[in-house]
Design a protein around this motif. Structure first.
Motif, PDB file in Angstrom:
ATOM      1  N   ALA A 219       0.835  -1.201   0.000  1.00  0.00           N
ATOM      2  CA  ALA A 219       0.000   0.000   0.000  1.00  0.00           C
ATOM      3  C   ALA A 219       0.872   1.253   0.000  1.00  0.00           C
ATOM      4  O   ALA A 219       2.013   1.248   0.478  1.00  0.00           O
ATOM      5  N   SER A 220       0.334   2.347  -0.542  1.00  0.00           N
ATOM      6  CA  SER A 220       1.037   3.626  -0.490  1.00  0.00           C
ATOM      7  C   SER A 220       1.165   4.084   0.952  1.00  0.00           C
ATOM      8  O   SER A 220       0.248   3.878   1.762  1.00  0.00           O
ATOM      9  N   GLY A 221       2.281   4.707   1.267  1.00  0.00           N
ATOM     10  CA  GLY A 221       2.516   5.196   2.618  1.00  0.00           C
ATOM     11  C   GLY A 221       3.286   4.199   3.449  1.00  0.00           C
ATOM     12  O   GLY A 221       2.783   3.673   4.452  1.00  0.00           O
ATOM     13  N   LEU A 222       4.542   3.927   3.053  1.00  0.00           N
ATOM     14  CA  LEU A 222       5.395   3.041   3.848  1.00  0.00           C
ATOM     15  C   LEU A 222       5.679   3.678   5.205  1.00  0.00           C
ATOM     16  O   LEU A 222       5.737   4.909   5.324  1.00  0.00           O
ATOM     17  N   PRO A 223       5.872   2.871   6.239  1.00  0.00           N
ATOM     18  CA  PRO A 223       6.294   3.443   7.524  1.00  0.00           C
ATOM     19  C   PRO A 223       7.563   4.284   7.352  1.00  0.00           C
ATOM     20  O   PRO A 223       8.455   3.938   6.569  1.00  0.00           O
ATOM     21  N   ASP A 224       7.634   5.387   8.079  1.00  0.00           N
ATOM     22  CA  ASP A 224       8.758   6.314   7.931  1.00  0.00           C
ATOM     23  C   ASP A 224      10.107   5.659   8.223  1.00  0.00           C
ATOM     24  O   ASP A 224      11.145   6.114   7.734  1.00  0.00           O
ATOM     25  N   ARG A 225      10.105   4.575   9.010  1.00  0.00           N
ATOM     26  CA  ARG A 225      11.369   3.932   9.374  1.00  0.00           C
ATOM     27  C   ARG A 225      12.105   3.355   8.172  1.00  0.00           C
ATOM     28  O   ARG A 225      13.306   3.072   8.259  1.00  0.00           O
ATOM     29  N   TRP A 226      11.424   3.161   7.047  1.00  0.00           N
ATOM     30  CA  TRP A 226      12.095   2.618   5.863  1.00  0.00           C
ATOM     31  C   TRP A 226      13.024   3.642   5.220  1.00  0.00           C
ATOM     32  O   TRP A 226      13.847   3.286   4.375  1.00  0.00           O
ATOM     33  N   PHE A 227      12.901   4.919   5.590  1.00  0.00           N
ATOM     34  CA  PHE A 227      13.663   5.981   4.938  1.00  0.00           C
ATOM     35  C   PHE A 227      14.607   6.649   5.930  1.00  0.00           C
ATOM     36  O   PHE A 227      14.175   7.141   6.981  1.00  0.00           O
ATOM     37  N   ASP A 228      15.882   6.686   5.585  1.00  0.00           N
ATOM     38  CA  ASP A 228      16.831   7.483   6.349  1.00  0.00           C
ATOM     39  C   ASP A 228      16.563   8.952   6.025  1.00  0.00           C
ATOM     40  O   ASP A 228      16.422   9.318   4.846  1.00  0.00           O
ATOM     41  N   HIS A 229      16.485   9.821   7.038  1.00  0.00           N
ATOM     42  CA  HIS A 229      16.168  11.228   6.791  1.00  0.00           C
ATOM     43  C   HIS A 229      16.672  12.084   7.943  1.00  0.00           C
ATOM     44  O   HIS A 229      17.024  11.589   9.018  1.00  0.00           O
ATOM     45  N   ASP A 230      16.697  13.387   7.717  1.00  0.00           N
ATOM     46  CA  ASP A 230      17.124  14.338   8.744  1.00  0.00           C
ATOM     47  C   ASP A 230      15.952  15.158   9.260  1.00  0.00           C
ATOM     48  O   ASP A 230      16.123  16.257   9.779  1.00  0.00           O
ATOM     49  N   GLY A 231      14.751  14.622   9.129  1.00  0.00           N
ATOM     50  CA  GLY A 231      13.543  15.342   9.515  1.00  0.00           C
ATOM     51  C   GLY A 231      12.774  15.880   8.323  1.00  0.00           C
ATOM     52  O   GLY A 231      11.575  16.153   8.427  1.00  0.00           O
ATOM     53  N   GLN A 232      13.470  16.038   7.185  1.00  0.00           N
ATOM     54  CA  GLN A 232      12.808  16.506   5.972  1.00  0.00           C
ATOM     55  C   GLN A 232      12.251  15.297   5.221  1.00  0.00           C
ATOM     56  O   GLN A 232      12.923  14.683   4.396  1.00  0.00           O
TER      57      GLN A 232
END
Length: 399
Positions: A219-232
């Motif tokens: 489904a669209s909208g993977l959990p945020d943990r799948w992406f390395d990010h700096d808050g952006q």
């Protein structure tokens, strides 16, 4: 198309001429020149044609082949030349009436027939030159995959990759030289696979993906943990709404402007393997992070541009859809609204200044203007209450 064009592409199996159709045998007998890799040529009987070994790397042989226009040429390829084979590369350099193809049985068909797997529900992938990270979107419990590999050492590397990704209990069937006298099939879990002897090329591996490992949701909208990010990052609920508004369709190209973590472009590419996307990000560190996120999630084909829009958009392939997640300015908005008719444009705004731009664009160009307000449960003293996020205004329009 001419009945007998100058070039015939012949699919050859490990059983050599005994597995060829009468049409393929006739084409070989009629050819003035037969080109192919040494392994394929070694399977043929004596021919009256001149024999030319295809050089390595493969691309070096194309000019040599094209120089033979006007002569009767047969090129040998493995199995079905148009299923992760050489055929699709060759015909890019030819007119439609210059070639014909006489395919053999593909290694995918042979593997499925040995294992009793239905091909219509089995993913078939080519990994001759692709990184194993591209397997990631397909790793879901119960999935069956058949993948072609570049050489005899590749099954061990594949097993190691699956184990590192948490799929070590997946069962591997290593299929060597299918259809010929050297055919051999061995099975083991990825975690316990060991190369006790050299594996014969050509080789493919059938994978029964283990249950219970960490799979990518569809489904669209993977959990945020799948992406390395700096808050952006476009957070999960807003990302799901954004992808819904972008409405991806097979084979389309997305511009993701102000990429942040690249989450929207990456999920766009995960829809289907024919999808394309370009991500534009001003900050070099974020651009590098986007590239790493895409590679880890199996969509290393994401084109990442480091630069400021609208200048960084110059020369890019035209988009079917555009997402602006940050950095919208009057100049960028003007540039985007001049794109081709039918282009879908979605822009999210958090600041009042950007919201004003979107409100004006909506009044002028129409579309849909939506305010997204989200709240999450959070501790409030000894109890819980709703903690609101900044509201987001989303403009969606088809130009």
């Amino acid at each position: 198309m001419a009945e007998h064009p100058w070039l015939t592409i012949i699919g050859l199996g490990e059983d050599g001429p005994s597995g060829l159709t009468s049409a393929s045998l006739a084409a070989l007998a009629d050819a003035e020149i037969v080109m192919g890799p040494p392994r394929h040529l070694s399977l043929l009987p004596a021919l009256t044609a001149d024999i030319v070994e295809w050089p390595t790397p493969f691309a070096d042989g194309i000019a040599r082949l094209l120089a033979l226009r006007g002569r009767r040429v047969a090129v040998l390829a493995s199995g079905d030349p148009f299923w992760f084979g050489a055929g699709s590369v060759l015909v890019q350099h030819l007119e439609a009436d210059e070639w014909r193809a006489l395919p053999g049985v593909s290694c995918f068909a042979l593997a499925a027939s040995r294992l009793g797997w239905p091909l219509e529900t089995t993913e078939c992938l080519g990994f001759h030159a692709a990184p194993f990270s591209r397997l990631r979107p397909y790793l879901s419990g119960g999935m069956r995959l058949i993948v072609t590999l570049r050489d005899g050492a590749a099954p061990g590397a594949l097993a190691e990759n699956l184990s590192e990704a948490g799929f070590g209990e997946s069962r591997l069937h290593v299929l060597e030289a299918l259809g010929g006298p050297r055919e051999k099939i061995t099975a083991a879990t990825a975690a316990h696979y060991r190369e006790a002897r050299p594996v014969s090329h050509p080789v493919c591996v059938a994978i029964e993906v283990a249950e219970g490992a960490d799979s990518l949701p569809k489904a669209s909208g993977l959990p945020d943990r799948w992406f390395d990010h700096d808050g952006q990052i476009t957070k999960r609920p807003v990302r799901a709404l954004t992808l819904s508004a972008l409405a991806p369709q097979v084979g389309e190209h997305l511009w993701d402007i102000g990429g942040g973590s690249g989450s929207v472009a990456i999920e766009w590419l995960l829809v289907q393997r024919a999808m394309q996307a370009t991500c534009v990000e001003l900050v070099p560190e974020r651009a590098a992070r986007i590239t790493a996120n895409a590679a880890r999630l199996g969509v290393d084909r994401l084109n990442v541009i480091t630069g400021a829009a609208p200048e960084a958009l110059d020369g890019l392939p035209p988009p079917d859809a555009v997402f602006v997640g940050g950095g919208l300015s009057p100049g960028l908005l003007r540039r985007l609204t001049e794109l081709a008719r039918g282009t879908r444009l979605v822009a999210n705004a958090v600041t009042l200044e950007t919201e004003t731009l979107l409100a004006e664009a909506h009044s002028r160009l129409g579309g849909s203007l939506t305010k997204i307000e989200l709240a999450r449960a959070a501790p409030l003293g000894t109890k819980r209450g709703w903690k609101a996020s900044y509201p987001i205004v989303q403009w969606s329009v088809t130009l």
